[in-house]
Scaffold this motif. Structure first.
Motif, PDB file in Angstrom:
ATOM      1  N   GLY A   9       0.792  -1.223   0.000  1.00 43.01           N
ATOM      2  CA  GLY A   9       0.000   0.000   0.000  1.00 43.01           C
ATOM      3  C   GLY A   9       0.829   1.280   0.000  1.00 43.01           C
ATOM      4  O   GLY A   9       0.300   2.376   0.207  1.00 43.01           O
ATOM      5  N   ASN A  10       2.144   1.153  -0.260  1.00 42.24           N
ATOM      6  CA  ASN A  10       2.988   2.342  -0.341  1.00 42.24           C
ATOM      7  C   ASN A  10       2.862   2.988  -1.716  1.00 42.24           C
ATOM      8  O   ASN A  10       2.962   2.303  -2.727  1.00 42.24           O
ATOM      9  N   PRO A  11       2.672   4.302  -1.752  1.00 45.50           N
ATOM     10  CA  PRO A  11       2.539   4.983  -3.036  1.00 45.50           C
ATOM     11  C   PRO A  11       3.902   5.154  -3.699  1.00 45.50           C
ATOM     12  O   PRO A  11       4.915   5.331  -3.024  1.00 45.50           O
ATOM     13  N   ASN A  12       3.907   5.075  -5.015  1.00 48.10           N
ATOM     14  CA  ASN A  12       5.137   5.306  -5.769  1.00 48.10           C
ATOM     15  C   ASN A  12       4.814   6.163  -6.990  1.00 48.10           C
ATOM     16  O   ASN A  12       3.673   6.199  -7.457  1.00 48.10           O
ATOM     17  N   ALA A  13       5.836   6.856  -7.465  1.00 46.60           N
ATOM     18  CA  ALA A  13       5.687   7.700  -8.655  1.00 46.60           C
ATOM     19  C   ALA A  13       6.891   7.505  -9.546  1.00 46.60           C
ATOM     20  O   ALA A  13       8.015   7.414  -9.049  1.00 46.60           O
ATOM     21  N   MET A  14       6.668   7.376 -10.851  1.00 42.44           N
ATOM     22  CA  MET A  14       7.787   7.353 -11.791  1.00 42.44           C
ATOM     23  C   MET A  14       7.420   8.189 -13.010  1.00 42.44           C
ATOM     24  O   MET A  14       6.240   8.395 -13.309  1.00 42.44           O
ATOM     25  N   THR A  15       8.429   8.657 -13.688  1.00 42.21           N
ATOM     26  CA  THR A  15       8.198   9.525 -14.840  1.00 42.21           C
ATOM     27  C   THR A  15       8.388   8.746 -16.130  1.00 42.21           C
ATOM     28  O   THR A  15       9.336   7.974 -16.259  1.00 42.21           O
ATOM     29  N   ALA A  16       7.450   8.931 -17.049  1.00 42.33           N
ATOM     30  CA  ALA A  16       7.500   8.234 -18.339  1.00 42.33           C
ATOM     31  C   ALA A  16       7.289   9.244 -19.472  1.00 42.33           C
ATOM     32  O   ALA A  16       6.414  10.101 -19.384  1.00 42.33           O
ATOM     33  N   ALA A  17       8.116   9.132 -20.484  1.00 44.70           N
ATOM     34  CA  ALA A  17       7.935   9.986 -21.672  1.00 44.70           C
ATOM     35  C   ALA A  17       7.391   9.166 -22.837  1.00 44.70           C
ATOM     36  O   ALA A  17       7.044   9.721 -23.876  1.00 44.70           O
ATOM     37  N   TRP A  18       7.356   7.836 -22.661  1.00 43.10           N
ATOM     38  CA  TRP A  18       6.811   6.961 -23.700  1.00 43.10           C
ATOM     39  C   TRP A  18       5.324   6.763 -23.380  1.00 43.10           C
ATOM     40  O   TRP A  18       4.961   5.948 -22.545  1.00 43.10           O
ATOM     41  N   GLY A  19       4.463   7.515 -24.055  1.00 38.51           N
ATOM     42  CA  GLY A  19       3.036   7.375 -23.799  1.00 38.51           C
ATOM     43  C   GLY A  19       2.233   8.465 -24.460  1.00 38.51           C
ATOM     44  O   GLY A  19       2.787   9.358 -25.112  1.00 38.51           O
ATOM     45  N   GLY A  20       0.919   8.351 -24.311  1.00 37.97           N
ATOM     46  CA  GLY A  20       0.029   9.352 -24.891  1.00 37.97           C
ATOM     47  C   GLY A  20      -1.385   8.824 -24.939  1.00 37.97           C
ATOM     48  O   GLY A  20      -1.692   7.757 -24.394  1.00 37.97           O
ATOM     49  N   ILE A  21      -2.233   9.558 -25.599  1.00 39.99           N
ATOM     50  CA  ILE A  21      -3.625   9.148 -25.765  1.00 39.99           C
ATOM     51  C   ILE A  21      -3.678   8.034 -26.820  1.00 39.99           C
ATOM     52  O   ILE A  21      -2.935   8.060 -27.795  1.00 39.99           O
ATOM     53  N   CYS A  22      -4.549   7.044 -26.626  1.00 38.21           N
ATOM     54  CA  CYS A  22      -4.666   6.007 -27.654  1.00 38.21           C
ATOM     55  C   CYS A  22      -6.105   5.712 -28.069  1.00 38.21           C
ATOM     56  O   CYS A  22      -6.307   4.961 -29.033  1.00 38.21           O
ATOM     57  N   PHE A  82       9.652  16.700 -23.066  1.00 34.17           N
ATOM     58  CA  PHE A  82      10.989  16.096 -22.951  1.00 34.17           C
ATOM     59  C   PHE A  82      11.591  16.008 -24.357  1.00 34.17           C
ATOM     60  O   PHE A  82      10.961  15.480 -25.277  1.00 34.17           O
ATOM     61  N   ALA A  83      12.779  16.549 -24.509  1.00 31.18           N
ATOM     62  CA  ALA A  83      13.482  16.482 -25.802  1.00 31.18           C
ATOM     63  C   ALA A  83      14.458  15.326 -25.768  1.00 31.18           C
ATOM     64  O   ALA A  83      15.409  15.311 -24.986  1.00 31.18           O
ATOM     65  N   LEU A  84      14.184  14.352 -26.646  1.00 34.24           N
ATOM     66  CA  LEU A  84      14.961  13.115 -26.701  1.00 34.24           C
ATOM     67  C   LEU A  84      16.450  13.323 -26.933  1.00 34.24           C
ATOM     68  O   LEU A  84      17.278  12.642 -26.349  1.00 34.24           O
ATOM     69  N   ASP A  85      16.764  14.217 -27.850  1.00 27.89           N
ATOM     70  CA  ASP A  85      18.150  14.342 -28.301  1.00 27.89           C
ATOM     71  C   ASP A  85      19.050  14.940 -27.220  1.00 27.89           C
ATOM     72  O   ASP A  85      20.082  14.394 -26.871  1.00 27.89           O
ATOM     73  N   SER A  86      18.609  16.072 -26.665  1.00 30.44           N
ATOM     74  CA  SER A  86      19.449  16.794 -25.697  1.00 30.44           C
ATOM     75  C   SER A  86      19.111  16.407 -24.259  1.00 30.44           C
ATOM     76  O   SER A  86      19.786  16.830 -23.341  1.00 30.44           O
TER      77      SER A  86
END
Lengths: 193, 193
Positions: A26-39, A163-167
């Motif tokens: 029951g511990n909350p966690n958070a992670m950041t993702a740039a691979w995603g979007g509306i589908c 998020f800019a992939l290259d830089s």
């Protein structure tokens, strides 16, 4: 002229989505993702992809739920931190001081301070290779009640990150360029003139 | 305080991706999609979602291939037009004057004038509801050979578009906010100080 870069996911822009889950204790966690979007629009669905090695992966498989939280520019440090450190090693909510709120709708927490939260039930899990794609049906979207009261567009009030992939830099939203489903009319006019 | 908006795909930012395909007669078509993004790093995969009613849907099912083309700000009118009109009714390449180039790798054309092109082979088709998600493995990514020669970040040279769901406006990329995998270090420092 074009030059070839080989197989490469050169997509611009990519979003900065903070995915929140509970672990089995029951511990909350958070992670950041740039691979995603509306589908999908109906039912409303969003997709996020992440690696099996993440702590979040196990939480998703176990709880079948997550939230997507959109950080505004002022939370760029927290969003970056969520993507740098594993929930296996650190209590990321304690460290950032952000507030996990238990969703009434799905078995996942959302971040009180972030302006937008999507509460999602996992409806499909698609193994792709290094990443697994989780498709979540949005059961409810929440937004700060201070937003939409002013006259300016919601996106300008939210101030989401890019998020800019290259830089590997974060960017803000720039200036408004024009109205969709309208600018395209100029194409016909040009040809006909 | 948060207010509930109900089930809603409130994601920011969403990209402006122009999807190109051939029909069964070999005619090139282009449509604009904001539902999509990266979904795997290895193999490199991108996802796009579109409605069955589109001309592109039939082309994708038949050819099992597409390209993703990233328009820069100066092609905002063309990108908008590609999303307004069906390829069933108009030859969108003729109307815009843009150049379809036949890919050597997949059975789809790419847009010469757009700065980035991803040539994709469809590896999965996922029925979700109103939208169908097509997952494409990127076989090659192409970029204008004028890009990367200068010192500035690629994203600032590409000048990609952002679609704002709420106001249905296009936006540009804003200012650089900071370095990913670095800003997050400030979280620990704050706590430790």
């Amino acid at each position: 002229m074009k030059k070839s870069l080989g197989p490469n996911t050169l997509v611009y822009p990519t979003p900065v989505l903070v995915v929140c889950t509970y672990d089995n204790e029951g511990n909350p966690n958070a992670m950041t993702a740039a691979w995603g979007g509306i589908c999908c629009s109906s039912p409303p669905c969003v997709a996020i992809s992440l690696r099996k090695a993440t702590y979040t992966y196990g939480n998703l498989m176990s709880k079948k739920a997550f939230t997507i939280n959109i950080p505004s520019e002022k939370y760029v440090r927290e969003a970056d931190y969520f993507g740098m450190v594993s929930g296996k090693k650190e209590d990321k909510f304690a460290k950032t001081g952000l507030t996990p709120v238990k969703s009434d709708i799905v078995d996942a927490p959302y971040i009180s301070e972030f302006p937008v939260n999507l509460e999602c039930k996992i409806i499909q899990v698609i193994e792709l290779g290094l990443h697994t794609q989780f498709i979540g049906e949005v059961m409810d979207a929440k937004i700060d009640d201070t937003i939409q009261e002013k006259g300016e567009p919601i996106i300008e009030q939210i101030k989401p990150l890019i998020f800019a992939l290259d830089s590997r830099n974060y960017y803000g939203i720039g200036k408004q360029i024009g109205q969709a489903y309208s600018l395209g009319n100029e194409i016909g006019k040009e040809i006909n003139s």
